[in-house]
Design a protein around this motif. Structure first.
Motif, short mmCIF file in Angstrom:
data_model
loop_
_atom_site.label_atom_id
_atom_site.label_comp_id
_atom_site.label_asym_id
_atom_site.label_seq_id
_atom_site.Cartn_x
_atom_site.Cartn_y
_atom_site.Cartn_z
N GLN A 73 -17.93 -8.23 -10.14
CA GLN A 73 -16.89 -8.93 -9.39
C GLN A 73 -16.61 -8.11 -8.14
O GLN A 73 -16.27 -6.92 -8.23
N ILE A 74 -16.79 -8.76 -6.97
CA ILE A 74 -16.74 -8.06 -5.68
C ILE A 74 -15.73 -8.75 -4.78
O ILE A 74 -15.80 -9.97 -4.59
N TYR A 75 -14.80 -7.97 -4.21
CA TYR A 75 -13.73 -8.55 -3.39
C TYR A 75 -13.63 -7.77 -2.07
O TYR A 75 -13.37 -6.57 -2.08
N ILE A 76 -13.83 -8.47 -0.95
CA ILE A 76 -13.62 -7.86 0.37
C ILE A 76 -12.35 -8.49 0.94
O ILE A 76 -12.39 -9.57 1.55
N PHE A 77 -11.21 -7.81 0.75
CA PHE A 77 -9.92 -8.35 1.19
C PHE A 77 -9.62 -7.92 2.63
O PHE A 77 -8.56 -7.37 2.93
N ASP A 78 -10.57 -8.13 3.52
CA ASP A 78 -10.39 -7.75 4.92
C ASP A 78 -11.34 -8.57 5.78
O ASP A 78 -12.22 -9.26 5.26
N HIS A 79 -11.18 -8.47 7.11
CA HIS A 79 -12.11 -9.17 8.00
C HIS A 79 -13.27 -8.24 8.36
O HIS A 79 -13.13 -7.01 8.32
N SER A 80 -14.42 -8.83 8.65
CA SER A 80 -15.62 -8.05 8.93
C SER A 80 -16.39 -8.70 10.08
O SER A 80 -16.07 -9.82 10.51
N ALA A 81 -17.42 -7.99 10.57
CA ALA A 81 -18.24 -8.53 11.66
C ALA A 81 -19.30 -9.48 11.11
O ALA A 81 -19.37 -10.64 11.51
N THR A 82 -20.13 -8.97 10.21
CA THR A 82 -21.13 -9.79 9.52
C THR A 82 -21.28 -9.24 8.10
O THR A 82 -20.96 -8.07 7.85
N ILE A 83 -21.77 -10.08 7.18
CA ILE A 83 -22.03 -9.61 5.82
C ILE A 83 -23.38 -10.18 5.37
O ILE A 83 -23.66 -11.36 5.57
N THR A 84 -24.21 -9.33 4.79
CA THR A 84 -25.44 -9.80 4.15
C THR A 84 -25.35 -9.50 2.66
O THR A 84 -24.87 -8.45 2.25
N ILE A 100 -17.83 -13.32 -6.09
CA ILE A 100 -17.64 -12.61 -4.82
C ILE A 100 -16.57 -13.31 -3.99
O ILE A 100 -16.63 -14.53 -3.78
N PHE A 101 -15.60 -12.53 -3.49
CA PHE A 101 -14.66 -13.03 -2.47
C PHE A 101 -14.93 -12.29 -1.17
O PHE A 101 -14.94 -11.06 -1.15
N LEU A 102 -15.11 -13.04 -0.08
CA LEU A 102 -15.32 -12.44 1.24
C LEU A 102 -14.25 -12.95 2.19
O LEU A 102 -14.18 -14.14 2.49
N GLY A 103 -13.41 -12.03 2.68
CA GLY A 103 -12.40 -12.39 3.69
C GLY A 103 -13.07 -12.80 4.99
O GLY A 103 -14.30 -12.78 5.11
N PRO A 104 -12.29 -13.16 6.01
CA PRO A 104 -12.84 -13.77 7.24
C PRO A 104 -13.93 -12.93 7.92
O PRO A 104 -13.75 -11.73 8.15
N ILE A 105 -15.04 -13.59 8.23
CA ILE A 105 -16.20 -12.93 8.85
C ILE A 105 -16.37 -13.49 10.26
O ILE A 105 -16.58 -14.69 10.44
N LYS A 106 -16.28 -12.61 11.25
CA LYS A 106 -16.30 -13.04 12.65
C LYS A 106 -17.63 -13.71 13.02
O LYS A 106 -17.67 -14.63 13.82
#
Length: 362
Positions: free
Chosen positions: A83-94, A103-109
């Motif tokens: 279980q993976i949680y990114i509770f923040d904004h990021s540039a890109t995610i692979t 998986i939770f991914l917060g806003p990705i620019k």
């Protein structure tokens, strides 16, 4: 790039050179050792890629709290049953070679790219969404552009629904509008004749049944709610079959309360049983106003020049009359466009969204 000029330093008072220079340029006065010159970029905090990577994990719950990614790139790879949680904004995610992960991914620019993943359940907000060589991904998605799948099968999509206190500001920091969400407009780059590689999740699908709330003590500090009524992103029907042949277009113009007004109208209309089909935030020019608002254009041209407009499509029997009366009662001091009749409303919707799709390159 700017040019750097070398300037001769003046001797200190009394004709003496500063202490460092007496010992020799770039040398330590006491030891005589050579010292490397310091530049401003040396003083910046060093980025350690390990802080922005989850790799090779099994049966773990991991994440990043708000403020800990702060617009950097992130990599998730070779994880299984996590279980993976990114509770923040990021540039890109692979995300590469992950199996049976939530998986939770917060806003990705920029973009999020899933490659060689299978049996994963995700909540994702991004500018661009793409998968390649994936199997059985179930995604609650907010995507500003058309999502693309390639060489992928068994893909299911639903509308992003999530809330925690920092999320609205993270959307802003990532440059994403909460009203631009094409979650159901999927482009299959490698279609197979007679087969459908993707579909929509059930309308009743609840996020927490796919991606549960985090169980670790550290991540529990993020006050998450998966209650659909609290979602930062308005929940839309997207390309699901409409319940009625009557729709209505409502448009709010740029101002201090545009977002709040749009959200208030959504609450008012959905509480009365009408459905929100789609939303859009986009800039308009005078010629666009003529195309969309037709005879009423001259009334709205000064307003479209102030900034982006927010448009909402509602659906349901009697929706035009109800939307007009709600706007008159609740937003009496606010200038807004609302379809005049059932007869003109479908044309209003087509005019606006055809223009908006062209504007956004859809």
């Amino acid at each position: 790039m700017g040019c750097f000029f070398s300037r001769r330093r003046k001797p200190a008072q009394g004709g003496q050179l500063p202490l460092q220079q007496q010992a020799g340029a770039g040398q330590d006065a006491a030891s005589g050792e050579q010292k490397a010159p310091q530049y401003s970029w040396d003083l910046r905090a060093k980025i350690d890629p390990k802080d922005y990577t989850f790799s090779g994990l099994k049966n773990e719950t991991v994440g990043r709290l708000p403020g800990k990614v702060a617009g950097q790139q992130f990599v998730i790879q070779d994880c299984e049953n996590c279980q993976i949680y990114i509770f923040d904004h990021s540039a890109t995610i692979t995300i590469d070679d992950c199996v049976n992960c939530q998986i939770f991914l917060g806003p990705i620019k920029g973009s999020v790219f899933f490659r060689d993943c299978k049996d994963c359940k995700c909540v994702v907000a991004c500018q661009q969404f793409r998968t390649r060589d994936c199997r059985k991904l179930e995604v609650f998605l907010c995507c500003a552009t058309q999502p693309i799948i390639e060489s992928s099968t068994g893909m299911k999509f639903g509308c992003f629904q999530y809330y925690y206190p920092e999320l609205a500001l993270q959307f802003k920091d990532a440059g994403l509008s909460i009203f631009n969400n094409t979650w159901s407009n999927i482009h299959d780059f490698t279609p197979v004749s007679g087969e459908n590689n993707w579909g929509l999740l059930p309308e009743t699908a609840a996020v927490q049944e796919y991606v549960p709330l985090p169980s670790s003590e550290e991540l529990k500090a993020v006050r998450v709610s998966t209650d659909a009524t609290k979602s930062i992103i308005p929940i839309t029907r997207g390309r699901r079959q409409k319940n009625s042949d009557e729709s209505c277009l409502a448009v709010f113009f740029a101002g201090d309360y545009t977002t709040a007004n749009a959200r208030k109208l959504i609450d008012e209309m959905t509480s009365k049983g009408f459905q929100l089909v789609q939303t859009k935030e986009v800039l308009m020019k005078a010629e666009d106003a003529h195309r969309v608002f037709q005879q009423s254009a001259s009334e709205f041209i000064p307003l479209v020049e102030k900034g982006p407009v927010v448009a909402l499509e509602f659906n349901g029997d009697g929706v035009v009359e109800q939307c007009r009366s709600t706007v008159n009662e609740v937003f009496s001091g606010t200038k807004a466009f609302v379809s005049e009749s059932k007869a003109s409303a479908s044309q209003d919707v087509d005019n606006f969204y055809n223009f908006a799709d062209m504007q956004m390159g859809m």
